[in-house]
Design a protein around this motif. Structure first.
Motif, PDB file in Angstrom:
ATOM      1  N   ARG A 253       7.747 -14.843  -1.667  1.00  0.00           N
ATOM      2  CA  ARG A 253       7.474 -13.992  -0.517  1.00  0.00           C
ATOM      3  C   ARG A 253       7.012 -12.599  -0.943  1.00  0.00           C
ATOM      4  NH1 ARG A 253       9.655 -15.464   4.611  1.00  0.00           N
ATOM      5  NH2 ARG A 253       9.177 -17.692   4.865  1.00  0.00           N
ATOM      6  N   CYS A 254       7.385 -12.157  -2.130  1.00  0.00           N
ATOM      7  CA  CYS A 254       6.895 -10.871  -2.654  1.00  0.00           C
ATOM      8  C   CYS A 254       5.682 -11.072  -3.548  1.00  0.00           C
ATOM      9  CB  CYS A 254       7.997 -10.157  -3.426  1.00  0.00           C
ATOM     10  SG  CYS A 254       9.294  -9.447  -2.387  1.00  0.00           S
ATOM     11  N   HIS A 255       5.800 -12.012  -4.503  1.00  0.00           N
ATOM     12  CA  HIS A 255       4.689 -12.302  -5.423  1.00  0.00           C
ATOM     13  C   HIS A 255       3.848 -13.417  -4.797  1.00  0.00           C
ATOM     14  CE1 HIS A 255       6.617  -9.903  -8.599  1.00  0.00           C
ATOM     15  NE2 HIS A 255       7.746 -10.459  -8.207  1.00  0.00           N
ATOM     16  N   ILE A 256       3.121 -13.065  -3.754  1.00  0.00           N
ATOM     17  CA  ILE A 256       2.395 -14.060  -2.977  1.00  0.00           C
ATOM     18  C   ILE A 256       1.327 -14.718  -3.850  1.00  0.00           C
ATOM     19  CG2 ILE A 256       0.994 -14.433  -0.906  1.00  0.00           C
ATOM     20  CD1 ILE A 256       2.337 -11.787   0.147  1.00  0.00           C
ATOM     21  N   LYS A 257       1.398 -16.049  -3.926  1.00  0.00           N
ATOM     22  CA  LYS A 257       0.478 -16.801  -4.781  1.00  0.00           C
ATOM     23  C   LYS A 257       0.541 -16.298  -6.226  1.00  0.00           C
ATOM     24  CE  LYS A 257      -1.493 -19.828  -2.011  1.00  0.00           C
ATOM     25  NZ  LYS A 257      -1.411 -21.299  -2.276  1.00  0.00           N
ATOM     26  N   ASP A 258       1.695 -15.783  -6.624  1.00  0.00           N
ATOM     27  CA  ASP A 258       1.928 -15.254  -7.977  1.00  0.00           C
ATOM     28  C   ASP A 258       1.078 -14.025  -8.271  1.00  0.00           C
ATOM     29  OD1 ASP A 258       3.721 -17.485  -8.751  1.00  0.00           O
ATOM     30  OD2 ASP A 258       1.911 -18.649  -8.496  1.00  0.00           O
ATOM     31  N   GLY A 259       0.548 -13.421  -7.219  1.00  0.00           N
ATOM     32  CA  GLY A 259      -0.264 -12.224  -7.375  1.00  0.00           C
ATOM     33  C   GLY A 259       0.454 -10.991  -6.887  1.00  0.00           C
ATOM     34  N   ARG A 260      -0.313  -9.980  -6.510  1.00  0.00           N
ATOM     35  CA  ARG A 260       0.231  -8.694  -6.109  1.00  0.00           C
ATOM     36  C   ARG A 260       0.691  -8.711  -4.656  1.00  0.00           C
ATOM     37  NH1 ARG A 260      -0.466  -4.260  -8.804  1.00  0.00           N
ATOM     38  NH2 ARG A 260      -0.609  -3.002  -6.926  1.00  0.00           N
ATOM     39  N   GLY A 261       1.737  -7.916  -4.393  1.00  0.00           N
ATOM     40  CA  GLY A 261       2.124  -7.657  -3.025  1.00  0.00           C
ATOM     41  C   GLY A 261       1.254  -6.563  -2.435  1.00  0.00           C
TER      42      GLY A 261
END
Length: 517
Positions: free
Chosen positions: A134-142
């Motif tokens: 939920r924070c690292h959406i798609k393992d990318g940046r928030g």
């Protein structure tokens, strides 16, 4: 004083972590890599490493293997938002199953206790998100909130106060030179949580206001920078302590963490020059932090101020602080709740005799394996003439003084994915004074309120594809790579000013190079 590239080469020649590589002995000569099972380098290997990692001065073509940002662990470039979610390119079939199990835990939505789903309960009582994803959406940046009604954000405020005694409250860290003595807020702890389970009050709502500043570049281009002001509104447990220091955090991308962890501490420390003895205006300093896992000081590598030494500790701290999930390193069932939050402390939690903590050691190992093995996508267009020109601008402007292009990782006998890889992360993992504009004025371990860890640049050109936005820096204030560059100050002020003064062609080439990373 020897050059930093030479120091790097000399440090690499040692079989044991950290070499004596400068005229003045380092106070951190005892720091090593206890988290790794290392096969020492031979003298021949060390000489070869020093040669291949010395920054180039030939920009006529891409360097050998430059397109493979993570060595053999590099992954193909996907054209959708899953580009940061592939396992290391060299992971075995058997370990890919471990990766998928870790991914399941990374994506798991936790629920409050008591619950029928005993393997998933323990959320909160206070939390910022219900899962890591939920924070690292798609393992990318928030991203920060787009507007006052935006709830799909991945940002929070850290909080602390200065210790009035000026001495670290934890005797274990007293031996760390220059450790800045701070304390958690007595009511709110070390970070503010904007959600709570049923029957409990959340700690706050995040308030942000922006003021725009126009910067005019040498060619007449106008760029608007937004200056944020952060407030902790609607405090649920009374006022913050007098002098409370707030620092915004946006979740960073997750790729390549295992390779950053496998860079020899010696090679990172060899670049430190806190007194700027070589006179280049760059004074990188290591953050040295206490390892809960190994019960000793270690080099900080992870987090926006390099406040954590290992992926395990970074992950465990996030479980406890962001989700309220107890784990072997941070076993408190009430998560971040403080003694002054009595109802929160007394709430039912998920610690039990069978699991011990809400996520057990096996679960933490799986999440850590997943985080360690998120693959770095391959570079694009490395031999494009504009990319090569932009690379030359990046190097000759001095950006590589902090964004160190390449390393060779330790040879490891139990982590083949990270073992002896030539990687191109473009970071020195050191702290740098970035000037008053980016200052959060909140110390963390040895990091001052003006210092930030140099972020890795690999994958930065895929941010919009993965995360759906192009927001950068620790709080997402920069809406483009150019804005991010223009926010640089302090040690990076000369490089920022050089970009302001560039002709249009060189500036555009620089940005194209960054987009290729």
């Amino acid at each position: 004083m020897a050059s930093k590239s030479l120091l790097l080469g000399l440090a690499a020649t040692c079989a044991t972590p950290f070499a004596v590589f400068a005229e003045t002995p380092s106070p951190w000569a005892h720091l090593g890599d206890p988290h790794l099972s290392i096969v020492p380098r031979t003298a021949e290997e060390a000489d070869r490493i020093a040669r291949v990692t010395t920054p180039t001065d030939d920009f006529s073509a891409a360097q050998k293997f430059e397109e493979r940002s993570a060595g053999a662990a590099t992954v193909r470039v996907l054209s959708d938002s899953n580009a940061f979610s592939l396992p290391s390119g060299n992971v075995t079939f058997e370990d890919e199953l471990q990766f998928k199990l870790g991914n399941g835990l990374f994506r798991k939505l936790w629920v409050s206790s008591p619950a029928s789903t005993l393997a998933s309960d323990g959320l909160g009582p206070l939390f910022n998100a219900r899962s890591c994803q939920r924070c690292h959406i798609k393992d990318g940046r928030g991203h920060p909130p787009e507007n006052e009604d935006d709830t799909a954000i991945s940002m929070f405020l850290r909080v602390s106060i200065m210790d009035p005694d000026g001495v670290p409250d934890d005797a274990r860290v007293a031996e760390i030179a220059d450790y800045i003595a701070t304390l958690p807020d007595p009511t709110y702890g070390t970070q503010l949580q904007d959600f709570a389970v049923q029957g409990h009050a959340s700690e706050y709502t995040l308030g942000i206001t922006y003021e725009e500043e126009i910067v005019t570049l040498a060619d007449g281009t106008e760029v608007s920078l937004r200056h944020p002001t952060y407030t902790a509104d609607n405090l649920g447990y009374g006022p913050l302590a007098a002098g409370a220091m707030l620092s915004p955090r946006v979740a960073p991308q997750m790729i390549g963490l295992g390779l950053l962890e496998a860079i020899p501490a010696a090679d990172i420390l060899a670049q430190a020059d806190p007194e700027d003895l070589d006179g280049d205006g760059i004074s990188g300093r290591p953050n040295v932090v206490w390892s809960v896992e190994y019960d000793q000081p270690m080099l900080g590598r992870f987090g926006l101020k390099a406040g954590n030494p290992t992926i395990m500790q970074q992950s465990a701290g996030a479980f406890a602080g962001d989700i309220g999930i107890s784990n072997p390193l941070f076993p408190a069932g009430a998560g971040e709740c403080t003694a002054k939050q009595a109802l929160c402390q007394d709430a039912i939690h998920g610690n039990d005799a069978a699991r011990g903590t809400e996520i057990d050691a096996e679960g933490m190992d799986l999440v850590t394996f997943y985080s360690r093995n998120l693959g770095v996508p391959a570079r694009r267009d490395v031999n494009d003439p504009q990319v090569l020109r932009g690379k030359e601008v990046f190097y000759t402007t001095g950006c590589v003084s902090c964004h160190t292009p390449s390393y060779v990782t330790h040879r490891l006998d139990n982590q083949p994915e990270q073992s002896f890889q030539l990687i191109w992360p473009y970071t020195d993992l050191l702290l740098h004074d970035m000037g008053p504009g980016l200052a959060d004025n909140r110390p963390e371990a040895r990091a001052t309120g003006r210092e930030w860890r140099t972020p890795p640049l690999w994958g930065i050109g895929l941010t919009e594809q993965v995360s759906g936005h192009s927001y950068f820096l620790h709080d997402g204030r920069a809406r483009s790579l150019l804005e991010a560059v223009l926010w640089h100050g302090g040690e990076a002020q000369p490089q920022r000013d050089a970009v302001v003064g560039m002709d249009t062609a060189d500036r555009e080439a620089l940005l194209v190079f960054l987009e290729s990373l």
